[in-house]
Design a protein around this motif. Structure first.
Motif, PDB file in Angstrom:
ATOM      1  N   ALA A  80      24.789 -33.749 -41.048  1.00 22.22           N
ATOM      2  CA  ALA A  80      25.552 -34.921 -40.602  1.00 22.22           C
ATOM      3  C   ALA A  80      26.976 -34.507 -40.230  1.00 22.22           C
ATOM      4  O   ALA A  80      27.512 -34.960 -39.214  1.00 22.22           O
ATOM      5  CB  ALA A  80      25.563 -35.989 -41.687  1.00 22.22           C
ATOM      6  N   HIS A  81      27.573 -33.666 -41.019  1.00 23.93           N
ATOM      7  CA  HIS A  81      28.924 -33.174 -40.741  1.00 23.93           C
ATOM      8  C   HIS A  81      28.950 -32.468 -39.387  1.00 23.93           C
ATOM      9  O   HIS A  81      29.809 -32.747 -38.548  1.00 23.93           O
ATOM     10  CB  HIS A  81      29.357 -32.236 -41.878  1.00 23.93           C
ATOM     11  N   ARG A  82      28.000 -31.594 -39.170  1.00 26.58           N
ATOM     12  CA  ARG A  82      27.918 -30.845 -37.905  1.00 26.58           C
ATOM     13  C   ARG A  82      27.718 -31.790 -36.720  1.00 26.58           C
ATOM     14  O   ARG A  82      28.395 -31.680 -35.699  1.00 26.58           O
ATOM     15  CB  ARG A  82      26.782 -29.822 -37.989  1.00 26.58           C
ATOM     16  N   VAL A 122      30.159 -33.202 -50.779  1.00 26.32           N
ATOM     17  CA  VAL A 122      29.472 -34.161 -51.643  1.00 26.32           C
ATOM     18  C   VAL A 122      29.499 -35.549 -51.019  1.00 26.32           C
ATOM     19  O   VAL A 122      28.808 -36.452 -51.469  1.00 26.32           O
ATOM     20  CB  VAL A 122      30.053 -34.200 -53.080  1.00 26.32           C
ATOM     21  N   GLY A 123      30.305 -35.710 -49.956  1.00 19.67           N
ATOM     22  CA  GLY A 123      30.347 -36.985 -49.259  1.00 19.67           C
ATOM     23  C   GLY A 123      31.113 -36.871 -47.967  1.00 19.67           C
ATOM     24  O   GLY A 123      31.940 -35.972 -47.789  1.00 19.67           O
ATOM     25  N   LEU A 124      30.797 -37.785 -47.062  1.00 21.33           N
ATOM     26  CA  LEU A 124      31.555 -37.915 -45.825  1.00 21.33           C
ATOM     27  C   LEU A 124      31.485 -39.356 -45.370  1.00 21.33           C
ATOM     28  O   LEU A 124      30.557 -40.084 -45.704  1.00 21.33           O
ATOM     29  CB  LEU A 124      31.068 -36.955 -44.736  1.00 21.33           C
ATOM     30  N   ALA A 125      32.515 -39.749 -44.641  1.00 17.94           N
ATOM     31  CA  ALA A 125      32.537 -41.070 -44.013  1.00 17.94           C
ATOM     32  C   ALA A 125      32.676 -40.840 -42.522  1.00 17.94           C
ATOM     33  O   ALA A 125      33.355 -39.901 -42.088  1.00 17.94           O
ATOM     34  CB  ALA A 125      33.688 -41.922 -44.535  1.00 17.94           C
ATOM     35  N   VAL A 126      32.040 -41.681 -41.736  1.00 15.41           N
ATOM     36  CA  VAL A 126      32.079 -41.542 -40.289  1.00 15.41           C
ATOM     37  C   VAL A 126      32.187 -42.925 -39.670  1.00 15.41           C
ATOM     38  O   VAL A 126      31.652 -43.907 -40.206  1.00 15.41           O
ATOM     39  CB  VAL A 126      30.844 -40.763 -39.770  1.00 15.41           C
ATOM     40  N   ASP A 134      24.290 -43.614 -36.171  1.00 13.00           N
ATOM     41  CA  ASP A 134      22.887 -43.518 -36.589  1.00 13.00           C
ATOM     42  C   ASP A 134      22.345 -42.111 -36.371  1.00 13.00           C
ATOM     43  O   ASP A 134      21.612 -41.572 -37.208  1.00 13.00           O
ATOM     44  CB  ASP A 134      22.027 -44.532 -35.841  1.00 13.00           C
ATOM     45  N   LYS A 135      22.713 -41.490 -35.254  1.00 13.31           N
ATOM     46  CA  LYS A 135      22.246 -40.130 -34.971  1.00 13.31           C
ATOM     47  C   LYS A 135      22.876 -39.123 -35.935  1.00 13.31           C
ATOM     48  O   LYS A 135      22.225 -38.186 -36.370  1.00 13.31           O
ATOM     49  CB  LYS A 135      22.553 -39.757 -33.525  1.00 13.31           C
ATOM     50  N   GLY A 139      18.112 -38.578 -41.210  1.00  9.36           N
ATOM     51  CA  GLY A 139      17.608 -37.953 -42.416  1.00  9.36           C
ATOM     52  C   GLY A 139      18.154 -38.550 -43.699  1.00  9.36           C
ATOM     53  O   GLY A 139      17.637 -38.303 -44.776  1.00  9.36           O
ATOM     54  N   ALA A 140      19.218 -39.355 -43.595  1.00 11.63           N
ATOM     55  CA  ALA A 140      19.778 -40.012 -44.771  1.00 11.63           C
ATOM     56  C   ALA A 140      19.064 -41.335 -45.007  1.00 11.63           C
ATOM     57  O   ALA A 140      18.455 -41.894 -44.103  1.00 11.63           O
ATOM     58  CB  ALA A 140      21.276 -40.256 -44.568  1.00 11.63           C
ATOM     59  N   ARG A 141      19.148 -41.822 -46.232  1.00 11.87           N
ATOM     60  CA  ARG A 141      18.546 -43.128 -46.556  1.00 11.87           C
ATOM     61  C   ARG A 141      19.620 -44.026 -47.168  1.00 11.87           C
ATOM     62  O   ARG A 141      20.601 -43.531 -47.726  1.00 11.87           O
ATOM     63  CB  ARG A 141      17.363 -42.965 -47.472  1.00 11.87           C
ATOM     64  N   MET A 142      19.404 -45.333 -47.030  1.00 12.15           N
ATOM     65  CA  MET A 142      20.352 -46.271 -47.627  1.00 12.15           C
ATOM     66  C   MET A 142      20.462 -46.004 -49.124  1.00 12.15           C
ATOM     67  O   MET A 142      19.470 -45.730 -49.794  1.00 12.15           O
ATOM     68  CB  MET A 142      19.907 -47.720 -47.398  1.00 12.15           C
ATOM     69  N   HIS A 143      21.688 -46.088 -49.639  1.00 12.00           N
ATOM     70  CA  HIS A 143      21.921 -45.901 -51.062  1.00 12.00           C
ATOM     71  C   HIS A 143      21.225 -47.027 -51.816  1.00 12.00           C
ATOM     72  O   HIS A 143      21.331 -48.181 -51.425  1.00 12.00           O
ATOM     73  CB  HIS A 143      23.428 -45.923 -51.316  1.00 12.00           C
ATOM     74  N   PRO A 144      20.531 -46.686 -52.892  1.00  9.61           N
ATOM     75  CA  PRO A 144      19.817 -47.753 -53.638  1.00  9.61           C
ATOM     76  C   PRO A 144      20.758 -48.751 -54.307  1.00  9.61           C
ATOM     77  O   PRO A 144      21.860 -48.493 -54.582  1.00  9.61           O
ATOM     78  CB  PRO A 144      19.020 -46.978 -54.695  1.00  9.61           C
TER      79      PRO A 144
END
Length: 144
Positions: A80-82, A122-126, A134-135, A139-144
Motif C-alpha cells: 500500500a505504501h509503494r 505499522v500504519g499509514l493514512a492516505v 481503493d487501489k 488486499g486490506a480488509r475493513m478493521h473489525p
C-alpha cells in the motif's frame, strides 16, 4: 422526495487508515490518532465547519467525511505504501520505531534514519480520489 438538505452525501475522495493486524488495541488507537492528525493542516479541504451545541458552546471542527480504518499484514502495508507513493497520494506513516520515542522531533528523526523501502510500517493514512485510495488499499480488509 429528497431535498438538498436531506440527500445522502457521497464523497469523491476517501480518507483511509491502514493498520498492521498484529497491533495491540492501544497501539491501533494511538497509531490511528497520529496518522490522521496531519491531514487537516496539509489538506484543509478535508476539514468541515466548527461545531456548536444548543447552548452555543463552540467545538473544534472535524473531518467533513468519514475516516475508514482497514487492517492488513506487514506485506499489505508495504504494498500500500509503494502504491500510494506511485500515485503521489498524500500519506502519513507510522513505524514500529515510533513506539519507543516520546516526541515529534524524535519521531521525525526515526523515520528519516530509514530508507523508505525499509520502513517497518505499522500504519499509514492516505487521502485522495476514492478509486485511487481503493487501489492503494488492495488486499486490506475493513478493521473489525
Amino acid at each position: 422526495m429528497c431535498t438538498h438538505e436531506t440527500a445522502p452525501v457521497r464523497f469523491d475522495t476517501k480518507i483511509a487508515v491502514l493498520l498492521r493486524a498484529d497491533l495491540d488495541a492501544w497501539q491501533r488507537l494511538n497509531v490511528t490518532a497520529f496518522l490522521v492528525s496531519g491531514l487537516g493542516t496539509e489538506l484543509p479541504e478535508v476539514i468541515g465547519e466548527a461545531y456548536a451545541d444548543a447552548d452555543g458552546t463552540a467545538y473544534l471542527p472535524m473531518f467533513r467525511q468519514p475516516v475508514l480504518v482497514f487492517e492488513g499484514t506487514k506485506e499489505t502495508l508495504v504494498s500500500a505504501h509503494r502504491r500510494g507513493l506511485a500515485r503521489a497520494l498524500p500519506q502519513s506513516v507510522f513505524t514500529s520505531d515510533l513506539f519507543a520515542t516520546g516526541n515529534d522531533r524524535d519521531n521525525r528523526a526515526a523515520v528519516r534514519a530509514v530508507p523508505g523501502d525499509q520502513l517497518d510500517l505499522v500504519g499509514l493514512a492516505v487521502y485522495g480520489p476514492r478509486n485511487a485510495v481503493d487501489k492503494v488499499l488492495k488486499g486490506a480488509r475493513m478493521h473489525p
